[in-house]
Design a protein around this motif. Structure first.
Motif, PDB file in Angstrom:
ATOM      1  N   LEU A 118       0.818  -1.211   0.000  1.00 32.91           N
ATOM      2  CA  LEU A 118       0.000   0.000   0.000  1.00 32.91           C
ATOM      3  C   LEU A 118       0.854   1.263   0.000  1.00 32.91           C
ATOM      4  N   LYS A 119       1.884   1.286   0.806  1.00 34.01           N
ATOM      5  CA  LYS A 119       2.711   2.481   0.934  1.00 34.01           C
ATOM      6  C   LYS A 119       3.563   2.739  -0.299  1.00 34.01           C
ATOM      7  N   VAL A 159      -2.135   5.380  -4.709  1.00 34.78           N
ATOM      8  CA  VAL A 159      -3.337   5.092  -5.502  1.00 34.78           C
ATOM      9  C   VAL A 159      -3.970   3.764  -5.062  1.00 34.78           C
ATOM     10  N   ARG A 160      -3.177   2.873  -4.499  1.00 35.24           N
ATOM     11  CA  ARG A 160      -3.667   1.554  -4.109  1.00 35.24           C
ATOM     12  C   ARG A 160      -4.646   1.663  -2.940  1.00 35.24           C
ATOM     13  N   LYS A 161      -5.751   0.912  -3.063  1.00 37.50           N
ATOM     14  CA  LYS A 161      -6.767   0.875  -2.005  1.00 37.50           C
ATOM     15  C   LYS A 161      -7.231  -0.561  -1.810  1.00 37.50           C
ATOM     16  N   VAL A 162      -7.562  -0.873  -0.564  1.00 34.64           N
ATOM     17  CA  VAL A 162      -8.073  -2.210  -0.243  1.00 34.64           C
ATOM     18  C   VAL A 162      -9.237  -2.115   0.727  1.00 34.64           C
ATOM     19  N   THR A 163     -10.010  -3.183   0.756  1.00 36.70           N
ATOM     20  CA  THR A 163     -11.023  -3.362   1.783  1.00 36.70           C
ATOM     21  C   THR A 163     -10.675  -4.625   2.555  1.00 36.70           C
ATOM     22  N   LEU A 164     -10.694  -4.512   3.866  1.00 35.84           N
ATOM     23  CA  LEU A 164     -10.532  -5.659   4.743  1.00 35.84           C
ATOM     24  C   LEU A 164     -11.932  -6.191   5.022  1.00 35.84           C
ATOM     25  N   VAL A 165     -12.120  -7.493   4.851  1.00 39.17           N
ATOM     26  CA  VAL A 165     -13.439  -8.100   5.037  1.00 39.17           C
ATOM     27  C   VAL A 165     -13.336  -9.158   6.126  1.00 39.17           C
ATOM     28  N   VAL A 186      -7.515   2.236   3.159  1.00 39.59           N
ATOM     29  CA  VAL A 186      -8.038   1.001   3.751  1.00 39.59           C
ATOM     30  C   VAL A 186      -9.424   1.233   4.346  1.00 39.59           C
ATOM     31  N   THR A 187     -10.381   0.395   3.962  1.00 36.56           N
ATOM     32  CA  THR A 187     -11.694   0.388   4.588  1.00 36.56           C
ATOM     33  C   THR A 187     -11.912  -0.981   5.218  1.00 36.56           C
ATOM     34  N   ALA A 188     -12.911  -1.076   6.079  1.00 39.89           N
ATOM     35  CA  ALA A 188     -13.187  -2.334   6.779  1.00 39.89           C
ATOM     36  C   ALA A 188     -14.681  -2.653   6.723  1.00 39.89           C
ATOM     37  N   GLU A 189     -14.993  -3.892   6.422  1.00 40.66           N
ATOM     38  CA  GLU A 189     -16.372  -4.372   6.351  1.00 40.66           C
ATOM     39  C   GLU A 189     -16.449  -5.731   7.018  1.00 40.66           C
ATOM     40  N   GLY A 190     -17.656  -6.201   7.249  1.00 41.05           N
ATOM     41  CA  GLY A 190     -17.846  -7.525   7.817  1.00 41.05           C
ATOM     42  C   GLY A 190     -19.038  -8.219   7.191  1.00 41.05           C
ATOM     43  N   VAL A 191     -18.905  -9.519   6.969  1.00 36.76           N
ATOM     44  CA  VAL A 191     -19.992 -10.289   6.360  1.00 36.76           C
ATOM     45  C   VAL A 191     -20.439 -11.457   7.227  1.00 36.76           C
ATOM     46  N   GLY A 192     -19.916 -11.532   8.444  1.00 38.76           N
ATOM     47  CA  GLY A 192     -20.335 -12.614   9.333  1.00 38.76           C
ATOM     48  C   GLY A 192     -20.016 -13.969   8.739  1.00 38.76           C
ATOM     49  N   ILE A 242      -9.089  -7.411  -0.103  1.00 37.79           N
ATOM     50  CA  ILE A 242      -9.339  -7.349  -1.540  1.00 37.79           C
ATOM     51  C   ILE A 242      -8.955  -5.962  -2.037  1.00 37.79           C
ATOM     52  N   SER A 243      -8.422  -5.920  -3.229  1.00 37.72           N
ATOM     53  CA  SER A 243      -8.068  -4.632  -3.824  1.00 37.72           C
ATOM     54  C   SER A 243      -9.342  -3.946  -4.300  1.00 37.72           C
ATOM     55  N   THR A 244      -9.475  -2.680  -3.967  1.00 38.46           N
ATOM     56  CA  THR A 244     -10.605  -1.879  -4.442  1.00 38.46           C
ATOM     57  C   THR A 244     -10.104  -0.703  -5.272  1.00 38.46           C
ATOM     58  N   SER A 245      -8.851  -0.799  -5.718  1.00 37.96           N
ATOM     59  CA  SER A 245      -8.277   0.241  -6.571  1.00 37.96           C
ATOM     60  C   SER A 245      -9.019   0.290  -7.893  1.00 37.96           C
ATOM     61  N   THR A 246      -9.246   1.501  -8.386  1.00 37.08           N
ATOM     62  CA  THR A 246      -9.906   1.672  -9.674  1.00 37.08           C
ATOM     63  C   THR A 246      -9.020   2.413 -10.656  1.00 37.08           C
ATOM     64  N   GLN A 247      -7.774   2.618 -10.275  1.00 35.26           N
ATOM     65  CA  GLN A 247      -6.811   3.279 -11.146  1.00 35.26           C
ATOM     66  C   GLN A 247      -5.567   2.419 -11.254  1.00 35.26           C
ATOM     67  N   LEU A 248      -4.909   2.516 -12.386  1.00 35.93           N
ATOM     68  CA  LEU A 248      -3.644   1.816 -12.543  1.00 35.93           C
ATOM     69  C   LEU A 248      -2.582   2.491 -11.702  1.00 35.93           C
ATOM     70  N   VAL A 249      -1.690   1.675 -11.167  1.00 41.70           N
ATOM     71  CA  VAL A 249      -0.581   2.189 -10.401  1.00 41.70           C
ATOM     72  C   VAL A 249       0.430   2.788 -11.371  1.00 41.70           C
ATOM     73  N   ALA A 250       1.006   3.903 -10.983  1.00 38.89           N
ATOM     74  CA  ALA A 250       2.004   4.572 -11.831  1.00 38.89           C
ATOM     75  C   ALA A 250       3.197   3.640 -12.065  1.00 38.89           C
ATOM     76  N   PRO A 251       3.765   3.640 -13.287  1.00 40.33           N
ATOM     77  CA  PRO A 251       4.921   2.764 -13.580  1.00 40.33           C
ATOM     78  C   PRO A 251       6.160   3.157 -12.821  1.00 40.33           C
TER      79      PRO A 251
END
Length: 143
Positions: A56-57, A61-67, A105-111, A134-143
């Motif tokens: 991530l660091k 641009v990188r984003k994830v959701t913790l489930v 980073v976001t956090a969700e739960g599905v039991g 899970i990756s929730t990025s919607t943009q390409l990472v810069a080269p």
């Protein structure tokens, strides 16, 4: 050959983690330890969090959701709450111990709604109690 789709058992090493996330594969952070019945992440060094934080660091641009996931013991509402709290506990560790930016980073739960094993055995229930990323990025990472 591409790695098998779906959450993999066993957290991948740092190089493989980023590749799998970029392929859209969820990754179970199997080295995490929670106190029984609580959302508190036990103190310790977690290779999965070190690898995830580094990935991530490396690019803002990188984003994830913790489930968060639970076994099927108890009611759905309580399990969704516990799973969300566990995912949020992991998020807080990433932010405050590893220096990851809050917006990444976001956090969700599905039991118990997405088991990876049967809830009829203790071994299966243990596999179902997990936090995935899970990756929730919607943009390409810069080269």
């Amino acid at each position: 050959l591409l790695p098998e789709a779906g959450p993999q058992i066993g957290t991948p090493g740092p190089d493989n983690l980023g590749k799998r996330l970029e392929l859209g594969q969820p990754i179970a952070l199997d080295d995490l330890v929670f106190a029984s019945g609580t959302s508190t992440l036990a103190d310790g060094d977690y290779a999965s969090l070190t690898a995830l934080a580094g990935w991530l660091k490396a690019d803002a641009v990188r984003k994830v959701t913790l489930v968060g996931h639970t076994d099927a013991s108890g009611g759905l509402d309580g399990n969704v709450r516990l799973s969300r709290l566990r995912a949020e506990s992991v998020r807080q560790v990433l932010l405050y111990s590893y220096g990851v930016a809050p917006g990444q980073v976001t956090a969700e739960g599905v039991g118990y709604l997405a088991p990876r094993a049967s809830n009829l055995t203790e071994e299966g229930r243990e596999k179902n109690r997990r936090v995935e990323v899970i990756s929730t990025s919607t943009q390409l990472v810069a080269p």
